[in-house]
Design a protein around this motif. Sequence first.
Motif, PDB file in Angstrom:
ATOM      1  N   GLY A  71       0.834  -1.284   0.075  1.00 61.60           N
ATOM      2  CA  GLY A  71       0.144  -0.148   0.065  1.00 61.60           C
ATOM      3  C   GLY A  71       0.888   1.298  -0.059  1.00 61.60           C
ATOM      4  O   GLY A  71       0.539   2.203  -0.805  1.00 61.60           O
ATOM      5  N   TYR A  72       1.919   1.292   0.973  1.00 52.75           N
ATOM      6  CA  TYR A  72       2.702   2.342   0.704  1.00 52.75           C
ATOM      7  C   TYR A  72       3.604   2.729  -0.290  1.00 52.75           C
ATOM      8  O   TYR A  72       3.979   3.711  -0.926  1.00 52.75           O
ATOM      9  N   THR A  74       2.440   1.847  -3.375  1.00 54.25           N
ATOM     10  CA  THR A  74       1.493   2.340  -4.459  1.00 54.25           C
ATOM     11  C   THR A  74       1.428   3.748  -4.092  1.00 54.25           C
ATOM     12  O   THR A  74       1.132   4.700  -4.783  1.00 54.25           O
ATOM     13  N   LEU A  75       1.317   4.275  -2.861  1.00 55.01           N
ATOM     14  CA  LEU A  75       1.426   5.849  -2.256  1.00 55.01           C
ATOM     15  C   LEU A  75       2.287   6.516  -3.007  1.00 55.01           C
ATOM     16  O   LEU A  75       2.023   7.774  -3.190  1.00 55.01           O
ATOM     17  N   ASP A 226      -4.193   1.259  -4.051  1.00 55.15           N
ATOM     18  CA  ASP A 226      -3.774   1.610  -2.419  1.00 55.15           C
ATOM     19  C   ASP A 226      -4.707   1.107  -1.513  1.00 55.15           C
ATOM     20  O   ASP A 226      -4.651   0.452  -0.660  1.00 55.15           O
TER      21      ASP A 226
END
Length: 352
Positions: A71-72, A74-75, A226
């Motif tokens: 997720g990070y 993707t951030l 995300d």
Amino acid sequence: MYDRLRAASEAFDRKIGWHRVGFLVSLAVIAAAAVVLWKMLHGIDVHEVIAAVKAIPRFDIVVAGAFVAAGYFTLTFYDYFALHTIGRGDVPYRIAALAGFTSYSVGHNVGASAFTGGAVRYRIYSRHGLSAIDVAKVCFVAGFTFWLGNATVLGLGIAIAPEAASAINQVPAWVNRGLAVVTLIALATYVGWVWKTRRVIGRSNWEVTLPGGPLTFLQIMIGIVDLGCCAAAMYMLVPHEPYIGFITLAVIFVAATLLGFASHSPGGLGVFDAAMLVALWQFDKEQLLAGLLLFRLLYYLVPFALALLILGLREVWLAIERSRGRAAGTTVADAAPARARPAPAGDARAAG
């Protein structure tokens, strides 16, 4: 029509102020969450919560951590996409990744992410020629990507599982499904609007050219991936019994996250947790609370500590660079006069 709406908005801002409305909304959300938490957590056995944390399989924790890392990762593309959108594709990905990861990690934990995250971004991007206005544009495009992703996930998720949203807002499922359909229609309308021609918003020196149709799809996909990774991390940490579908959990998770975001409390603390406890009523409270605590550790505290470490080391490195630069400048300044100094008039070496 647009001019009338803008005039009405400006008049309201002058007489009352949108910031006051936002403050009152945040205060109301936090107060409601505090009351809910007091009722939900009354009688909770701390020892049972600790035991529930220890009982969560290590494999589930590792997989949840992997989803958080994804997720990070993707951030970081929020910023990279935003830089290309404002015409600063010359800024390398590693800088976008640094700014994206640290700004979101700090913003998630400190709260008021528009300001705290913006300050971190400016500290990083200013060394690469971005002005305060450029950084504001990056924040706008990145935030817009976030909201497009949220609207898509909630629109699709609630259309499929409207009862998930009903668990939070206590509105009949058919009403939530209708709202989801309206949201999806609005998204489709927006995509069609930017697909037809080049769209520019803003005025004077603050203008942003919105991404076209294909790039808007990419923008939406970044947001979906995300949020999907974050929801998957939470899904690994909630109790396995009774069974709950991933889409249902994702809708509840995203809605709870948005409530926490609206409260402006650090990490949505209290608000996010209250929404999750209310919506996931079918789970054992101690076990669910254990999962929420672990999620906070993995998604908030660990990245925050890592971001602070990275930013601290970067500041030390910049200080060393400045010190070396000053030392080198002094050496050159001292040496230049010596080379240029003329010989005295009666000096035999000068005459010879």
